[in-house]
Structures are given as C-alpha cells and as structure tokens.
Scaffold this motif. Structure first.
Motif, PDB file in Angstrom:
ATOM      1  N   LYS A   1      -6.358   9.866  13.503  1.00 50.76           N
ATOM      2  CA  LYS A   1      -6.124  10.937  15.409  1.00 50.76           C
ATOM      3  C   LYS A   1      -6.624  12.438  14.951  1.00 50.76           C
ATOM      4  O   LYS A   1      -5.610  13.864  15.557  1.00 50.76           O
ATOM      5  CB  LYS A   1      -4.436  11.339  15.125  1.00 50.76           C
ATOM      6  CG  LYS A   1      -3.749   9.670  15.842  1.00 50.76           C
ATOM      7  CD  LYS A   1      -2.185   9.510  15.014  1.00 50.76           C
ATOM      8  CE  LYS A   1      -1.443   8.426  15.983  1.00 50.76           C
ATOM      9  NZ  LYS A   1      -2.008   7.655  15.153  1.00 50.76           N
ATOM     10  N   VAL A   2      -7.735  12.389  14.479  1.00 50.99           N
ATOM     11  CA  VAL A   2      -8.866  13.540  14.942  1.00 50.99           C
ATOM     12  C   VAL A   2      -9.747  13.624  15.913  1.00 50.99           C
ATOM     13  O   VAL A   2     -10.344  12.651  16.595  1.00 50.99           O
ATOM     14  CB  VAL A   2      -9.029  14.053  13.614  1.00 50.99           C
ATOM     15  CG1 VAL A   2      -7.689  14.603  12.705  1.00 50.99           C
ATOM     16  CG2 VAL A   2     -10.002  13.723  12.650  1.00 50.99           C
ATOM     17  N   SER A   3     -10.777  14.699  15.759  1.00 49.23           N
ATOM     18  CA  SER A   3     -11.681  14.933  17.262  1.00 49.23           C
ATOM     19  C   SER A   3     -13.296  15.340  16.828  1.00 49.23           C
ATOM     20  O   SER A   3     -14.107  16.112  17.323  1.00 49.23           O
ATOM     21  CB  SER A   3     -11.450  15.566  18.374  1.00 49.23           C
ATOM     22  OG  SER A   3     -10.798  16.189  18.276  1.00 49.23           O
ATOM     23  N   SER A   4     -12.717  15.333  15.503  1.00 51.03           N
ATOM     24  CA  SER A   4     -13.822  16.544  14.922  1.00 51.03           C
ATOM     25  C   SER A   4     -14.012  16.149  12.940  1.00 51.03           C
ATOM     26  O   SER A   4     -13.456  16.055  12.628  1.00 51.03           O
ATOM     27  CB  SER A   4     -14.488  17.701  15.233  1.00 51.03           C
ATOM     28  OG  SER A   4     -12.836  18.834  14.214  1.00 51.03           O
TER      29      SER A   4
ATOM     30  N   PHE B   1     -11.753   8.433  13.169  1.00 48.62           N
ATOM     31  CA  PHE B   1     -11.453  10.179  13.736  1.00 48.62           C
ATOM     32  C   PHE B   1     -10.158   9.188  14.388  1.00 48.62           C
ATOM     33  O   PHE B   1      -9.029   9.269  14.682  1.00 48.62           O
ATOM     34  CB  PHE B   1     -12.521  10.361  14.811  1.00 48.62           C
ATOM     35  CG  PHE B   1     -13.094  10.711  14.510  1.00 48.62           C
ATOM     36  CD1 PHE B   1     -13.224  11.886  13.440  1.00 48.62           C
ATOM     37  CD2 PHE B   1     -14.150  11.384  15.418  1.00 48.62           C
ATOM     38  CE1 PHE B   1     -14.126  12.640  13.079  1.00 48.62           C
ATOM     39  CE2 PHE B   1     -15.423  12.756  15.501  1.00 48.62           C
ATOM     40  CZ  PHE B   1     -15.478  12.979  13.742  1.00 48.62           C
ATOM     41  N   ARG B   2     -10.144   7.671  14.751  1.00 50.45           N
ATOM     42  CA  ARG B   2      -8.926   6.803  15.519  1.00 50.45           C
ATOM     43  C   ARG B   2      -8.332   7.242  14.859  1.00 50.45           C
ATOM     44  O   ARG B   2      -6.691   7.072  14.643  1.00 50.45           O
ATOM     45  CB  ARG B   2      -9.512   5.598  16.299  1.00 50.45           C
ATOM     46  CG  ARG B   2      -8.837   5.012  16.878  1.00 50.45           C
ATOM     47  CD  ARG B   2      -9.189   3.458  17.171  1.00 50.45           C
ATOM     48  NE  ARG B   2      -9.897   2.929  16.981  1.00 50.45           N
ATOM     49  CZ  ARG B   2      -9.485   2.643  15.950  1.00 50.45           C
ATOM     50  NH1 ARG B   2      -8.055   2.102  15.496  1.00 50.45           N
ATOM     51  NH2 ARG B   2     -10.364   1.832  14.584  1.00 50.45           N
TER      52      ARG B   2
ATOM     53  N   ARG C   1     -16.422   6.760  13.648  1.00 51.41           N
ATOM     54  CA  ARG C   1     -15.393   6.643  15.010  1.00 51.41           C
ATOM     55  C   ARG C   1     -14.336   6.176  14.577  1.00 51.41           C
ATOM     56  O   ARG C   1     -12.578   6.275  15.144  1.00 51.41           O
ATOM     57  CB  ARG C   1     -15.954   6.340  16.299  1.00 51.41           C
ATOM     58  CG  ARG C   1     -16.710   6.422  17.004  1.00 51.41           C
ATOM     59  CD  ARG C   1     -17.580   6.462  18.229  1.00 51.41           C
ATOM     60  NE  ARG C   1     -18.245   5.303  17.960  1.00 51.41           N
ATOM     61  CZ  ARG C   1     -19.810   4.762  17.681  1.00 51.41           C
ATOM     62  NH1 ARG C   1     -20.114   5.827  17.798  1.00 51.41           N
ATOM     63  NH2 ARG C   1     -19.840   3.294  17.553  1.00 51.41           N
TER      64      ARG C   1
END
Length: 91
Positions: free
Chosen positions: A73-76, A69-70, A66
């Motif tokens: 700046k990604v979501s997968s 990702f933060r 997590r």
C-alpha cells in the motif's frame, strides 16, 4: 561488451548466494522473486540494474514493483523502502 560480461559474472555470483528466509510474517504475501527485487531496490539499484542482476526484463521488474506497491500500500520506491523497514523485512 565488457559491461555485459561483468553483468553476467555478477548475476552468476548472485545466484549462488543463499536466498532470504521466507517464513517471516512480515513477508506474508510477498513472493520470493518480489523479495529479491526488494533486496536490490533497498541497495539503490535501478530497474535496469535489477533486471540484469536477476536476468529478467525491465518489464518483469516493473511488474514485481507494481505488485509490491499494491501489497504494501505505497506509491513510490522511497515509500516502499520505508514500509519494508517498518515491517522489519530483511533484504
């Protein structure tokens, strides 16, 4: 039982490997543990496999992912690997 012994042996061996250099600008803001998680992720490990290899809980691995990702700046997971490749981060 055999799988647990094997996982423990692998974890011991992995702890003897030198850690990746942390001086790269591409790694700015990524902790050493997050970088280790990235290395396993790039090799296609599941959260459970990463947790075993690093002798951490799956919850800890999810926490690190997590954060990555933060920070990137990604979501997968796929986008994370692509972002790592674009930035030239060695895993």
């Amino acid at each position: 039982m055999w799988a647990d012994d094997y996982a423990q042996r692998v974890a011991r061996l992995l702890r003897t490997l030198p850690s990746a250099p942390m001086y790269s600008k591409a790694l700015a803001g990524v902790t050493r543990q997050e970088h280790r998680v990235l290395s396993y992720l790039a090799d296609g490990y599941t959260n459970k496999q990463i947790a075993r290899a690093l002798t951490l809980s799956e919850s800890a691995i999810k926490f690190h992912l997590r954060n990555l990702f933060r920070k990137l700046k990604v979501s997968s997971r796929t986008a994370l690997c692509e972002a790592v490749a674009r930035r030239g981060i060695r895993t």
